[in-house]
Design an enzyme around this catalytic site. Structure first.
Site, PDB file in Angstrom:
ATOM      1  N   ASP A  31      34.348  42.644  39.328  1.00  0.00           N
ATOM      2  CA  ASP A  31      35.276  41.761  40.021  1.00  0.00           C
ATOM      3  C   ASP A  31      34.450  40.543  40.436  1.00  0.00           C
ATOM      4  O   ASP A  31      33.213  40.600  40.457  1.00  0.00           O
ATOM      5  CB  ASP A  31      35.861  42.483  41.234  1.00  0.00           C
ATOM      6  CG  ASP A  31      36.832  41.616  42.007  1.00  0.00           C
ATOM      7  OD1 ASP A  31      37.643  40.919  41.380  1.00  0.00           O
ATOM      8  OD2 ASP A  31      36.771  41.630  43.245  1.00  0.00           O
ATOM      9  N   LEU A  32      35.109  39.463  40.771  1.00  0.00           N
ATOM     10  CA  LEU A  32      34.389  38.235  41.143  1.00  0.00           C
ATOM     11  C   LEU A  32      34.247  38.083  42.659  1.00  0.00           C
ATOM     12  O   LEU A  32      33.155  38.167  43.208  1.00  0.00           O
ATOM     13  CB  LEU A  32      35.114  37.019  40.553  1.00  0.00           C
ATOM     14  CG  LEU A  32      34.508  35.650  40.838  1.00  0.00           C
ATOM     15  CD1 LEU A  32      33.108  35.522  40.257  1.00  0.00           C
ATOM     16  CD2 LEU A  32      35.415  34.551  40.276  1.00  0.00           C
ATOM     17  N   ASP A  33      35.384  37.900  43.318  1.00  0.00           N
ATOM     18  CA  ASP A  33      35.372  37.647  44.758  1.00  0.00           C
ATOM     19  C   ASP A  33      34.891  38.872  45.534  1.00  0.00           C
ATOM     20  O   ASP A  33      35.432  39.963  45.384  1.00  0.00           O
ATOM     21  CB  ASP A  33      36.783  37.279  45.245  1.00  0.00           C
ATOM     22  CG  ASP A  33      37.309  36.020  44.580  1.00  0.00           C
ATOM     23  OD1 ASP A  33      36.485  35.277  44.032  1.00  0.00           O
ATOM     24  OD2 ASP A  33      38.525  35.788  44.615  1.00  0.00           O
TER      25      ASP A  33
ATOM     26  N   THR B 225      33.934  34.061  47.546  1.00  0.00           N
ATOM     27  CA  THR B 225      34.924  32.986  47.538  1.00  0.00           C
ATOM     28  C   THR B 225      36.091  33.336  48.457  1.00  0.00           C
ATOM     29  O   THR B 225      36.998  32.529  48.642  1.00  0.00           O
ATOM     30  CB  THR B 225      35.459  32.710  46.122  1.00  0.00           C
ATOM     31  OG1 THR B 225      36.005  33.916  45.598  1.00  0.00           O
ATOM     32  CG2 THR B 225      34.359  32.210  45.204  1.00  0.00           C
TER      33      THR B 225
ATOM     34  N   LYS C  91      43.375  40.508  49.499  1.00  0.00           N
ATOM     35  CA  LYS C  91      42.200  40.744  48.656  1.00  0.00           C
ATOM     36  C   LYS C  91      42.562  41.552  47.413  1.00  0.00           C
ATOM     37  O   LYS C  91      43.174  42.605  47.492  1.00  0.00           O
ATOM     38  CB  LYS C  91      41.106  41.471  49.449  1.00  0.00           C
ATOM     39  CG  LYS C  91      40.355  40.557  50.404  1.00  0.00           C
ATOM     40  CD  LYS C  91      39.141  41.264  50.992  1.00  0.00           C
ATOM     41  CE  LYS C  91      38.307  40.329  51.856  1.00  0.00           C
ATOM     42  NZ  LYS C  91      37.132  41.008  52.406  1.00  0.00           N
TER      43      LYS C  91
ATOM     44  N   SER D 172      38.701  40.060  36.737  1.00  0.00           N
ATOM     45  CA  SER D 172      39.126  39.423  37.983  1.00  0.00           C
ATOM     46  C   SER D 172      40.538  38.857  37.907  1.00  0.00           C
ATOM     47  O   SER D 172      40.968  38.397  36.856  1.00  0.00           O
ATOM     48  CB  SER D 172      38.152  38.296  38.333  1.00  0.00           C
ATOM     49  OG  SER D 172      38.640  37.503  39.393  1.00  0.00           O
ATOM     50  N   ALA D 173      41.227  38.869  39.036  1.00  0.00           N
ATOM     51  CA  ALA D 173      42.566  38.276  39.115  1.00  0.00           C
ATOM     52  C   ALA D 173      42.497  36.753  39.187  1.00  0.00           C
ATOM     53  O   ALA D 173      43.492  36.068  39.001  1.00  0.00           O
ATOM     54  CB  ALA D 173      43.301  38.818  40.347  1.00  0.00           C
TER      55      ALA D 173
ATOM     56  N   LYS E  50      46.036  44.018  39.745  1.00  0.00           N
ATOM     57  CA  LYS E  50      45.529  45.266  40.304  1.00  0.00           C
ATOM     58  C   LYS E  50      46.454  45.686  41.455  1.00  0.00           C
ATOM     59  O   LYS E  50      46.957  44.810  42.149  1.00  0.00           O
ATOM     60  CB  LYS E  50      44.102  45.064  40.834  1.00  0.00           C
ATOM     61  CG  LYS E  50      43.114  44.565  39.791  1.00  0.00           C
ATOM     62  CD  LYS E  50      41.810  44.118  40.451  1.00  0.00           C
ATOM     63  CE  LYS E  50      40.895  43.444  39.457  1.00  0.00           C
ATOM     64  NZ  LYS E  50      39.672  42.901  40.090  1.00  0.00           N
TER      65      LYS E  50
ATOM     66  N   GLU F  58      33.701  46.874  42.345  1.00  0.00           N
ATOM     67  CA  GLU F  58      34.857  46.336  43.067  1.00  0.00           C
ATOM     68  C   GLU F  58      34.660  46.385  44.577  1.00  0.00           C
ATOM     69  O   GLU F  58      34.030  47.301  45.098  1.00  0.00           O
ATOM     70  CB  GLU F  58      36.097  47.164  42.735  1.00  0.00           C
ATOM     71  CG  GLU F  58      36.996  46.552  41.687  1.00  0.00           C
ATOM     72  CD  GLU F  58      37.784  45.358  42.187  1.00  0.00           C
ATOM     73  OE1 GLU F  58      37.718  45.031  43.390  1.00  0.00           O
ATOM     74  OE2 GLU F  58      38.479  44.745  41.365  1.00  0.00           O
ATOM     75  N   ASP F  59      35.231  45.391  45.267  1.00  0.00           N
ATOM     76  CA  ASP F  59      35.151  45.391  46.736  1.00  0.00           C
ATOM     77  C   ASP F  59      36.506  45.592  47.395  1.00  0.00           C
ATOM     78  O   ASP F  59      36.584  45.700  48.620  1.00  0.00           O
ATOM     79  CB  ASP F  59      34.564  44.061  47.238  1.00  0.00           C
ATOM     80  CG  ASP F  59      35.542  42.909  47.124  1.00  0.00           C
ATOM     81  OD1 ASP F  59      35.668  42.125  48.085  1.00  0.00           O
ATOM     82  OD2 ASP F  59      36.189  42.791  46.070  1.00  0.00           O
TER      83      ASP F  59
END
Length: 211
Positions: free
Chosen positions: A10-12, A18, A46, A115-116, A146, A170-171
């Protein structure tokens, strides 16, 4: 983890924070709409799509908008977000993120983004890590957000791997659920309390970097 052939990030909140910029942009929109929106409220956004995020925001304010107006509000929020992140640099990578990506490449593990975010490519380029990815599946390539597993299944397919050969990082709870639904091992970034369904949890990628 030992049999990992593919790593899907995942990115964020995993590679870069971000989330603070998303919060500032949503907060600005909420203020304009007269909605009381706190950092605690922001937790609900999130890992979910921009469409669903706006729906949650409007629900918090008890406000209804037609689809045309919702589209305009989403674009407004995204433009503010892009303005916030345009000056982002490699310095904003979370601790250990680039080091862990380089470690995985050295070990021959294939790497994908899952990522979304619809701004993922520009962010990865700003962070100077775009070239480290073999595949990028972002919000422009999936129909379902997700916790639907689509993003991770497409990432595995893009890497030429089976789901059980991939590990998800993932966070967000929605992302953890998506990873598990995809049949993948999931490493949660955060706390076990917040990510109880993850197979293992670390505070950050820095904990996975070999000294």
């Amino acid at each position: 983890m030992e049999a990992m052939k593919g790593a899907i990030f995942d990115l964020d909140g995993v590679l870069v924070d971000t989330a603070k910029y998303h919060y500032l942009a949503w907060k600005k929109l909420a203020d304009q709409l007269g909605i009381d929106f706190t950092e605690a409220d922001n937790e609900q956004l999130k890992g979910v799509s921009r469409v669903r995020s706006l729906e949650i925001l409007l629900e918090l304010g008890g406000i209804e908008k037609d689809e045309l107006e919702q589209s305009r509000l989403r674009e407004l929020k995204n433009n503010w977000y892009l303005a916030f992140i345009k000056d982002m640099t490699e310095k904003e990578l979370l601790a250990g993120a680039k080091e862990y990506l380089l470690q995985l490449r050295e070990e021959g593990v294939k790497i994908s983004l899952g990522s979304a975010s619809k701004n993922a490519i520009s962010i990865l380029k700003s962070l100077n890590i775009y070239e480290l990815f073999d595949e990028i599946i972002d919000g422009t390539k999936v129909a379902n957000a997700k916790p639907d597993p689509e993003v991770f299944l497409k990432a595995a397919e893009g890497l030429g791997l089976k789901p059980n050969e991939c590990v998800v990082f993932e966070d967000a709870q929605a992302g953890v659920q998506a990873g598990k639904s995809a049949g993948m091992y999931v490493v949660g970034i955060g706390t076990k309390e917040n990510l109880p369904e993850a197979d293992e949890v670390v505070a950050g990628l820095y904990q996975l970097v070999k000294s």
